[in-house]
Design a protein around this motif. Structure first.
Motif, PDB file in Angstrom:
ATOM      1  N   UNK A  47       0.810  -1.217   0.000  1.00 18.51           N
ATOM      2  CA  UNK A  47       0.000   0.000   0.000  1.00 18.51           C
ATOM      3  C   UNK A  47       0.845   1.268   0.000  1.00 18.51           C
ATOM      4  N   UNK A  48       2.149   1.150   0.080  1.00 19.20           N
ATOM      5  CA  UNK A  48       3.030   2.311   0.055  1.00 19.20           C
ATOM      6  C   UNK A  48       3.830   2.289  -1.242  1.00 19.20           C
ATOM      7  N   UNK A  49       3.212   2.741  -2.310  1.00 18.92           N
ATOM      8  CA  UNK A  49       3.833   2.689  -3.624  1.00 18.92           C
ATOM      9  C   UNK A  49       3.760   4.058  -4.281  1.00 18.92           C
ATOM     10  N   UNK A  50       4.574   4.254  -5.264  1.00 20.31           N
ATOM     11  CA  UNK A  50       4.520   5.447  -6.099  1.00 20.31           C
ATOM     12  C   UNK A  50       4.005   5.060  -7.475  1.00 20.31           C
ATOM     13  N   UNK A  51       3.330   6.005  -8.130  1.00 17.60           N
ATOM     14  CA  UNK A  51       2.866   5.733  -9.481  1.00 17.60           C
ATOM     15  C   UNK A  51       1.391   5.392  -9.540  1.00 17.60           C
ATOM     16  N   UNK A  52       1.013   4.714 -10.601  1.00 16.15           N
ATOM     17  CA  UNK A  52      -0.394   4.491 -10.913  1.00 16.15           C
ATOM     18  C   UNK A  52      -1.087   3.550  -9.931  1.00 16.15           C
ATOM     19  N   UNK A  53      -2.412   3.696  -9.862  1.00 13.32           N
ATOM     20  CA  UNK A  53      -3.241   2.949  -8.917  1.00 13.32           C
ATOM     21  C   UNK A  53      -4.061   1.912  -9.671  1.00 13.32           C
ATOM     22  N   UNK A  54      -3.920   0.622  -9.360  1.00 16.81           N
ATOM     23  CA  UNK A  54      -4.772  -0.388  -9.991  1.00 16.81           C
ATOM     24  C   UNK A  54      -6.234  -0.235  -9.555  1.00 16.81           C
ATOM     25  N   UNK A  55      -7.123  -0.636 -10.429  1.00 16.05           N
ATOM     26  CA  UNK A  55      -8.559  -0.521 -10.178  1.00 16.05           C
ATOM     27  C   UNK A  55      -8.955  -1.130  -8.840  1.00 16.05           C
ATOM     28  N   UNK A  56      -9.756  -0.376  -8.071  1.00 20.07           N
ATOM     29  CA  UNK A  56     -10.325  -0.894  -6.834  1.00 20.07           C
ATOM     30  C   UNK A  56      -9.413  -0.899  -5.644  1.00 20.07           C
ATOM     31  N   UNK A  57      -8.182  -0.413  -5.778  1.00 19.31           N
ATOM     32  CA  UNK A  57      -7.231  -0.466  -4.666  1.00 19.31           C
ATOM     33  C   UNK A  57      -7.759   0.251  -3.438  1.00 19.31           C
ATOM     34  N   UNK A  58      -8.285   1.465  -3.603  1.00 19.19           N
ATOM     35  CA  UNK A  58      -8.775   2.258  -2.476  1.00 19.19           C
ATOM     36  C   UNK A  58     -10.294   2.296  -2.394  1.00 19.19           C
ATOM     37  N   UNK A  59     -10.966   1.968  -3.474  1.00 24.24           N
ATOM     38  CA  UNK A  59     -12.433   2.092  -3.503  1.00 24.24           C
ATOM     39  C   UNK A  59     -13.153   0.776  -3.263  1.00 24.24           C
ATOM     40  N   UNK A  60     -12.479  -0.352  -3.477  1.00 26.42           N
ATOM     41  CA  UNK A  60     -13.124  -1.646  -3.311  1.00 26.42           C
ATOM     42  C   UNK A  60     -13.906  -2.109  -4.520  1.00 26.42           C
ATOM     43  N   UNK A  61     -13.797  -1.394  -5.633  1.00 26.94           N
ATOM     44  CA  UNK A  61     -14.465  -1.820  -6.865  1.00 26.94           C
ATOM     45  C   UNK A  61     -13.914  -3.174  -7.297  1.00 26.94           C
ATOM     46  N   UNK A  62     -14.803  -4.034  -7.774  1.00 22.79           N
ATOM     47  CA  UNK A  62     -14.389  -5.381  -8.164  1.00 22.79           C
ATOM     48  C   UNK A  62     -13.395  -5.340  -9.317  1.00 22.79           C
ATOM     49  N   UNK A  63     -12.404  -6.221  -9.274  1.00 20.87           N
ATOM     50  CA  UNK A  63     -11.429  -6.326 -10.356  1.00 20.87           C
ATOM     51  C   UNK A  63     -12.114  -6.867 -11.609  1.00 20.87           C
ATOM     52  N   UNK A  64     -11.552  -6.553 -12.726  1.00 16.76           N
ATOM     53  CA  UNK A  64     -12.123  -6.976 -13.998  1.00 16.76           C
ATOM     54  C   UNK A  64     -11.607  -8.356 -14.384  1.00 16.76           C
ATOM     55  N   UNK A  65     -12.487  -9.136 -14.986  1.00 14.63           N
ATOM     56  CA  UNK A  65     -12.094 -10.442 -15.522  1.00 14.63           C
ATOM     57  C   UNK A  65     -11.895 -10.318 -17.025  1.00 14.63           C
ATOM     58  N   UNK A  66     -11.074 -11.189 -17.576  1.00 12.69           N
ATOM     59  CA  UNK A  66     -10.881 -11.233 -19.017  1.00 12.69           C
ATOM     60  C   UNK A  66      -9.918 -10.202 -19.561  1.00 12.69           C
ATOM     61  N   UNK A  67      -9.155  -9.545 -18.692  1.00 17.06           N
ATOM     62  CA  UNK A  67      -8.155  -8.584 -19.148  1.00 17.06           C
ATOM     63  C   UNK A  67      -6.767  -9.098 -18.758  1.00 17.06           C
TER      64      UNK A  67
END
Length: 228
Positions: free
Chosen positions: A164-184
Protein backbone atom coordinates in the motif's frame (compact mmCIF):
# COMPACT_ATOMS: atom_id res chain seq x y z
CA UNK A 1 -15.21 -58.06 -115.33
CA UNK A 2 -13.33 -57.67 -112.12
CA UNK A 3 -14.39 -55.41 -109.22
CA UNK A 4 -11.82 -53.23 -107.57
CA UNK A 5 -11.03 -54.16 -104.00
CA UNK A 6 -10.50 -51.47 -101.38
CA UNK A 7 -8.74 -52.28 -98.14
CA UNK A 8 -9.69 -50.24 -95.00
CA UNK A 9 -6.78 -48.78 -93.15
CA UNK A 10 -7.24 -46.95 -89.84
CA UNK A 11 -5.98 -43.38 -89.73
CA UNK A 12 -2.54 -42.96 -88.29
CA UNK A 13 -3.32 -39.37 -87.15
CA UNK A 14 -2.83 -38.96 -83.39
CA UNK A 15 -5.68 -37.68 -81.25
CA UNK A 16 -5.09 -34.17 -79.78
CA UNK A 17 -7.71 -33.92 -77.00
CA UNK A 18 -8.06 -30.75 -74.82
CA UNK A 19 -9.97 -32.19 -71.85
CA UNK A 20 -6.98 -32.61 -69.52
CA UNK A 21 -5.61 -29.04 -69.87
CA UNK A 22 -9.11 -27.61 -69.38
CA UNK A 23 -9.68 -29.67 -66.23
CA UNK A 24 -6.29 -28.67 -64.85
CA UNK A 25 -7.03 -25.03 -65.54
CA UNK A 26 -10.36 -25.26 -63.70
CA UNK A 27 -8.65 -26.93 -60.74
CA UNK A 28 -6.07 -24.16 -60.61
CA UNK A 29 -8.77 -21.46 -60.67
CA UNK A 30 -10.79 -23.22 -57.97
CA UNK A 31 -7.67 -23.60 -55.81
CA UNK A 32 -6.82 -19.90 -56.14
CA UNK A 33 -10.39 -18.83 -55.32
CA UNK A 34 -10.48 -21.18 -52.32
CA UNK A 35 -7.18 -19.84 -51.00
CA UNK A 36 -8.35 -16.24 -51.38
CA UNK A 37 -11.58 -17.07 -49.60
CA UNK A 38 -9.75 -18.64 -46.66
CA UNK A 39 -7.37 -15.71 -46.37
CA UNK A 40 -10.25 -13.25 -46.48
CA UNK A 41 -12.13 -15.13 -43.77
CA UNK A 42 -9.01 -15.32 -41.61
CA UNK A 43 -8.34 -11.60 -42.05
CA UNK A 44 -11.93 -10.78 -41.16
CA UNK A 45 -11.74 -12.91 -38.03
CA UNK A 46 -8.49 -11.21 -36.99
CA UNK A 47 -9.97 -7.75 -37.49
CA UNK A 48 -13.05 -8.69 -35.48
CA UNK A 49 -10.91 -10.09 -32.68
CA UNK A 50 -8.76 -6.95 -32.61
CA UNK A 51 -11.83 -4.71 -32.52
CA UNK A 52 -13.32 -6.73 -29.68
CA UNK A 53 -10.05 -6.56 -27.73
CA UNK A 54 -9.90 -2.80 -28.29
CA UNK A 55 -13.43 -2.43 -26.90
CA UNK A 56 -12.45 -4.45 -23.82
CA UNK A 57 -9.42 -2.19 -23.27
CA UNK A 58 -11.49 0.95 -23.83
CA UNK A 59 -14.12 -0.08 -21.31
CA UNK A 60 -11.40 -1.03 -18.84
CA UNK A 61 -9.85 2.43 -19.19
CA UNK A 62 -13.29 4.00 -18.70
CA UNK A 63 -13.78 1.95 -15.53
CA UNK A 64 -10.44 3.21 -14.20
CA UNK A 65 -11.40 6.83 -14.92
CA UNK A 66 -14.58 6.45 -12.91
CA UNK A 67 -12.65 4.71 -10.15
CA UNK A 68 -10.24 7.65 -10.00
CA UNK A 69 -13.17 10.04 -9.57
CA UNK A 70 -14.59 7.80 -6.86
CA UNK A 71 -11.19 7.72 -5.17
CA UNK A 72 -11.24 11.52 -4.79
CA UNK A 73 -14.54 11.33 -2.89
CA UNK A 74 -13.89 8.54 -0.40
CA UNK A 75 -12.99 9.26 3.24
CA UNK A 76 -9.70 8.23 4.83
CA UNK A 77 -10.98 4.87 6.08
CA UNK A 78 -10.72 1.40 4.58
CA UNK A 79 -13.56 0.89 2.13
CA UNK A 80 -15.43 -2.40 1.78
CA UNK A 81 -13.44 -4.87 -0.34
CA UNK A 82 -10.60 -2.34 -0.77
CA UNK A 83 -7.01 -3.52 -0.44
CA UNK A 84 -5.73 -0.26 1.03
CA UNK A 85 -7.08 2.75 2.91
CA UNK A 86 -6.44 6.31 1.86
CA UNK A 87 -4.30 8.29 4.27
CA UNK A 88 -5.41 11.37 6.14
CA UNK A 89 -5.55 13.59 3.05
CA UNK A 90 -9.34 13.59 3.02
CA UNK A 91 -10.61 16.31 2.72
CA UNK A 92 -7.96 16.68 0.06
CA UNK A 93 -4.59 18.00 1.11
CA UNK A 94 -2.98 18.64 -2.23
CA UNK A 95 0.53 19.27 -0.98
CA UNK A 96 3.39 16.95 0.01
CA UNK A 97 3.58 14.23 1.15
CA UNK A 98 0.16 13.37 -0.25
CA UNK A 99 0.57 15.00 -3.67
CA UNK A 100 4.09 15.47 -5.05
CA UNK A 101 6.33 14.76 -8.04
CA UNK A 102 6.82 11.11 -7.08
CA UNK A 103 3.06 10.50 -7.38
CA UNK A 104 2.71 8.72 -4.02
CA UNK A 105 -0.21 6.30 -4.16
CA UNK A 106 -1.21 7.73 -7.52
CA UNK A 107 -1.42 11.41 -6.51
CA UNK A 108 0.80 13.77 -8.50
CA UNK A 109 1.54 17.46 -8.20
CA UNK A 110 3.86 19.50 -10.38
CA UNK A 111 4.15 23.24 -10.83
CA UNK A 112 2.22 24.39 -13.86
CA UNK A 113 5.48 25.64 -15.38
CA UNK A 114 6.55 22.00 -15.49
CA UNK A 115 3.91 21.30 -18.12
CA UNK A 116 4.68 24.40 -20.16
CA UNK A 117 8.05 23.04 -21.28
CA UNK A 118 7.24 19.32 -21.22
CA UNK A 119 8.73 17.62 -24.27
CA UNK A 120 9.13 13.86 -24.65
CA UNK A 121 10.73 14.23 -28.08
CA UNK A 122 13.80 15.90 -26.63
CA UNK A 123 16.93 13.96 -25.69
CA UNK A 124 16.97 13.72 -22.76
CA UNK A 125 13.24 14.17 -22.11
CA UNK A 126 12.31 17.58 -20.70
CA UNK A 127 9.90 17.68 -17.74
CA UNK A 128 8.21 14.30 -18.28
CA UNK A 129 4.49 14.13 -17.67
CA UNK A 130 3.55 11.56 -15.02
CA UNK A 131 1.33 9.50 -17.34
CA UNK A 132 4.16 8.86 -19.79
CA UNK A 133 5.71 5.38 -19.57
CA UNK A 134 8.92 4.74 -17.69
CA UNK A 135 10.37 2.75 -20.58
CA UNK A 136 12.29 4.13 -23.57
CA UNK A 137 13.63 7.00 -21.44
CA UNK A 138 10.23 8.70 -21.30
CA UNK A 139 10.65 9.00 -17.50
CA UNK A 140 6.96 8.99 -16.71
CA UNK A 141 5.09 7.23 -13.91
CA UNK A 142 3.31 4.39 -15.69
CA UNK A 143 4.63 1.00 -14.69
CA UNK A 144 7.07 0.61 -17.53
CA UNK A 145 6.62 -2.21 -20.00
CA UNK A 146 3.11 -3.64 -19.53
CA UNK A 147 4.34 -6.95 -20.91
CA UNK A 148 7.03 -7.15 -18.26
CA UNK A 149 6.85 -8.38 -14.70
CA UNK A 150 3.87 -7.32 -12.62
CA UNK A 151 4.43 -4.31 -10.42
CA UNK A 152 4.47 -4.88 -6.65
CA UNK A 153 1.18 -3.12 -6.06
CA UNK A 154 -2.27 -4.05 -4.87
CA UNK A 155 -4.35 -5.57 -7.63
CA UNK A 156 -1.38 -6.51 -9.77
CA UNK A 157 -1.22 -9.67 -11.91
CA UNK A 158 0.00 -11.83 -9.02
CA UNK A 159 -2.85 -10.88 -6.73
CA UNK A 160 -0.80 -11.73 -3.64
CA UNK A 161 1.51 -8.78 -3.06
CA UNK A 162 -0.41 -6.09 -1.20
CA UNK A 163 1.92 -3.10 -1.03
CA UNK A 164 0.00 0.00 0.00
CA UNK A 165 3.03 2.31 0.05
CA UNK A 166 3.83 2.69 -3.62
CA UNK A 167 4.52 5.45 -6.10
CA UNK A 168 2.87 5.73 -9.48
CA UNK A 169 -0.39 4.49 -10.91
CA UNK A 170 -3.24 2.95 -8.92
CA UNK A 171 -4.77 -0.39 -9.99
CA UNK A 172 -8.56 -0.52 -10.18
CA UNK A 173 -10.33 -0.89 -6.83
CA UNK A 174 -7.23 -0.47 -4.67
CA UNK A 175 -8.77 2.26 -2.48
CA UNK A 176 -12.43 2.09 -3.50
CA UNK A 177 -13.12 -1.65 -3.31
CA UNK A 178 -14.46 -1.82 -6.86
CA UNK A 179 -14.39 -5.38 -8.16
CA UNK A 180 -11.43 -6.33 -10.36
CA UNK A 181 -12.12 -6.98 -14.00
CA UNK A 182 -12.09 -10.44 -15.52
CA UNK A 183 -10.88 -11.23 -19.02
CA UNK A 184 -8.15 -8.58 -19.15
CA UNK A 185 -4.42 -9.18 -19.30
CA UNK A 186 -3.82 -6.63 -16.56
CA UNK A 187 -6.04 -4.56 -14.30
CA UNK A 188 -6.64 -0.97 -15.49
CA UNK A 189 -4.97 1.81 -13.54
CA UNK A 190 -5.08 5.55 -13.10
CA UNK A 191 -3.08 8.59 -12.01
CA UNK A 192 -4.47 11.76 -10.42
CA UNK A 193 -2.77 15.09 -11.11
CA UNK A 194 -3.50 18.28 -9.23
CA UNK A 195 -3.72 21.17 -11.72
CA UNK A 196 -5.55 23.71 -9.58
CA UNK A 197 -4.65 27.21 -8.56
CA UNK A 198 -5.43 28.45 -5.09
CA UNK A 199 -8.74 27.01 -3.90
CA UNK A 200 -9.57 25.60 -7.34
CA UNK A 201 -9.03 21.86 -6.89
CA UNK A 202 -8.94 20.93 -10.56
CA UNK A 203 -7.77 17.35 -11.08
CA UNK A 204 -6.73 15.52 -14.20
CA UNK A 205 -7.25 11.78 -14.13
CA UNK A 206 -5.42 9.64 -16.67
CA UNK A 207 -6.23 5.97 -17.02
CA UNK A 208 -5.14 3.10 -19.18
CA UNK A 209 -6.88 -0.19 -19.78
CA UNK A 210 -5.77 -3.46 -21.33
CA UNK A 211 -7.56 -6.04 -23.40
CA UNK A 212 -7.15 -9.79 -23.28
CA UNK A 213 -3.87 -9.18 -25.12
CA UNK A 214 -1.35 -7.21 -23.04
CA UNK A 215 -0.34 -5.32 -26.17
CA UNK A 216 -3.85 -3.86 -26.59
CA UNK A 217 -3.82 -0.67 -24.56
CA UNK A 218 -6.12 2.37 -24.40
CA UNK A 219 -5.31 5.62 -22.56
CA UNK A 220 -8.01 8.11 -21.51
CA UNK A 221 -8.07 11.39 -19.64
CA UNK A 222 -10.70 13.46 -17.89
CA UNK A 223 -10.76 16.63 -15.79
CA UNK A 224 -12.60 16.60 -12.49
CA UNK A 225 -13.36 18.95 -9.61
CA UNK A 226 -14.15 17.02 -6.42
CA UNK A 227 -16.67 18.58 -4.14
CA UNK A 228 -15.43 19.99 -0.86
Amino acid sequence: MQLAKFAYRPSLRMETGVSLPVVLMFLLVITILGTLGIRRATTGETLSRNQLDYEVARQAAEAALRDGERDLRIPSVLQTNALCARDTNRPLVVGAPHFDTNCPRGQCRFELTHYDTSNYMATPVVNPEPWWPTINDKQGRWDGDPAGAASPKPGDATGVNVNCNFDGSVPLGTFTGVARLAGVARQPEYLIEYLGRGDDQLMRITSRGFGADINTEVVMQTYYRPYK
